[in-house]
Design a protein around this motif. Structure first.
Motif, mmCIF file in Angstrom:
data_model
loop_
_atom_site.group_PDB
_atom_site.id
_atom_site.type_symbol
_atom_site.label_atom_id
_atom_site.label_comp_id
_atom_site.label_asym_id
_atom_site.label_seq_id
_atom_site.Cartn_x
_atom_site.Cartn_y
_atom_site.Cartn_z
ATOM 1 N N ASN A 159 38.930 43.201 -70.094
ATOM 2 C CA ASN A 159 40.294 43.759 -70.499
ATOM 3 C C ASN A 159 41.042 42.931 -71.742
ATOM 4 O O ASN A 159 40.502 41.799 -71.617
ATOM 5 N N CYS A 164 31.868 44.033 -69.843
ATOM 6 C CA CYS A 164 33.270 44.580 -69.939
ATOM 7 C C CYS A 164 34.492 43.705 -69.426
ATOM 8 O O CYS A 164 34.242 43.238 -68.269
ATOM 9 N N ARG A 168 36.399 45.756 -82.298
ATOM 10 C CA ARG A 168 36.410 45.192 -80.995
ATOM 11 C C ARG A 168 36.402 43.467 -81.269
ATOM 12 O O ARG A 168 35.605 43.043 -82.328
ATOM 13 N N GLU A 184 31.731 51.789 -74.979
ATOM 14 C CA GLU A 184 31.791 52.473 -76.202
ATOM 15 C C GLU A 184 31.888 51.620 -77.639
ATOM 16 O O GLU A 184 31.460 52.270 -78.568
ATOM 17 N N ASP A 198 40.253 45.360 -75.728
ATOM 18 C CA ASP A 198 39.442 45.580 -74.619
ATOM 19 C C ASP A 198 38.201 45.593 -74.844
ATOM 20 O O ASP A 198 37.575 46.299 -76.242
ATOM 21 N N THR A 199 37.179 45.344 -74.173
ATOM 22 C CA THR A 199 35.614 45.425 -74.477
ATOM 23 C C THR A 199 34.865 46.345 -73.614
ATOM 24 O O THR A 199 34.981 46.089 -72.262
ATOM 25 N N THR A 200 34.224 47.458 -73.999
ATOM 26 C CA THR A 200 33.955 48.685 -73.361
ATOM 27 C C THR A 200 32.550 49.032 -73.704
ATOM 28 O O THR A 200 32.100 48.600 -74.744
#
Length: 232
Positions: free
Chosen positions: A202, A200, A226, A165, A161-163
């Motif tokens: 998934n 962002c 990530r 955070e 996932d890329t978020t």
């Protein structure tokens, strides 16, 4: 560097292709905004196999750098690791070149295409705001005419996932058509970049960007890595 591990070979060509009308929609987003996100383009088994190969490739590259060897055209620092020519590491990664969405989107945006490179990128924890170096705000090449296709396109598969955070890539939508938009001098300071946002997505999603667009690696404020797989 020799890789002996072999994994079951998932059939990427069987991955469901968005309808042609949707491909044109995604291509138009790249043209107008500089990016698009197409969901669910890798299955869990695809991601598992590709992550296993990436573990080996990234560790081999890091070992080479630690031994004083600088692999050609490979950028690494304390907060980013990468391994180029990823299609050489295992038949699974090579088969990814057959992914139908990559082919269809590339044809729609660029016309006749050929592979330039395949790179796995890993953002390491960076909670204290260490220097991002060449991964800070930049364009990969100057803005061309708005009616001219880019020289190339980055197509990222999310292997995690890329978020916000964990440091999802910062972008300035539309900046691929506006050379007057300049990057901040340092860091992910976006106060002077109206419209800047983090891209962002998934695990298993496909993210495509025009590399003329201003973009920067975000800071990974988590304890997890990530990981993206970039098909150029």
């Amino acid at each position: 560097m020799t890789v002996t591990t072999r994994h079951p070979e998932p059939n990427f060509s069987s991955t469901e292709l968005p309808p042609r009308s949707d491909i044109e929609h995604y291509a138009q987003e790249v043209r107008e905004h500089g990016y698009t996100v197409i969901p669910d383009q890798l299955t869990a088994s695809h991601c598992e196999a590709l992550n296993a190969i990436a573990d080996v490739a990234l560790d081999e590259y890091s070992s080479a750098v630690d031994a004083g060897i600088q692999p050609k055209n490979t950028l690494q620092n304390d907060f980013m690791r990468s391994a180029r020519c990823f299609y050489c590491w295992d038949p699974v990664s090579q088969q990814l070149l057959e992914h139908p969405t990559v082919q269809a989107l590339s044809d729609a945006v660029l016309g006749s295409v050929r592979l330039w490179d395949m790179v796995v990128l890993e953002a390491l924890p960076n909670p204290d705001g260490g220097d991002l170096g060449p991964f800070d705000w930049h364009r990969d090449f100057p803005v061309r005419s708005a009616s001219t296709p880019p020289l190339y396109m980055w197509v990222f598969f999310c292997l995690t996932d890329t978020t916000p955070e964990n440091g999802a890539t910062w972008i300035v939508p539309g900046s691929h058509r506006d050379p007057s938009v300049e990057p901040p001098k340092s860091g992910t300071d976006v106060s002077k970049l109206p419209g800047a946002t983090q891209l962002c997505a998934n695990t298993g999603d496909l993210v495509a960007i025009n590399p003329q667009m201003l973009h920067a690696v975000g800071r990974n404020n988590t304890e997890q890595r990530r990981r993206l797989l970039n098909v150029g």
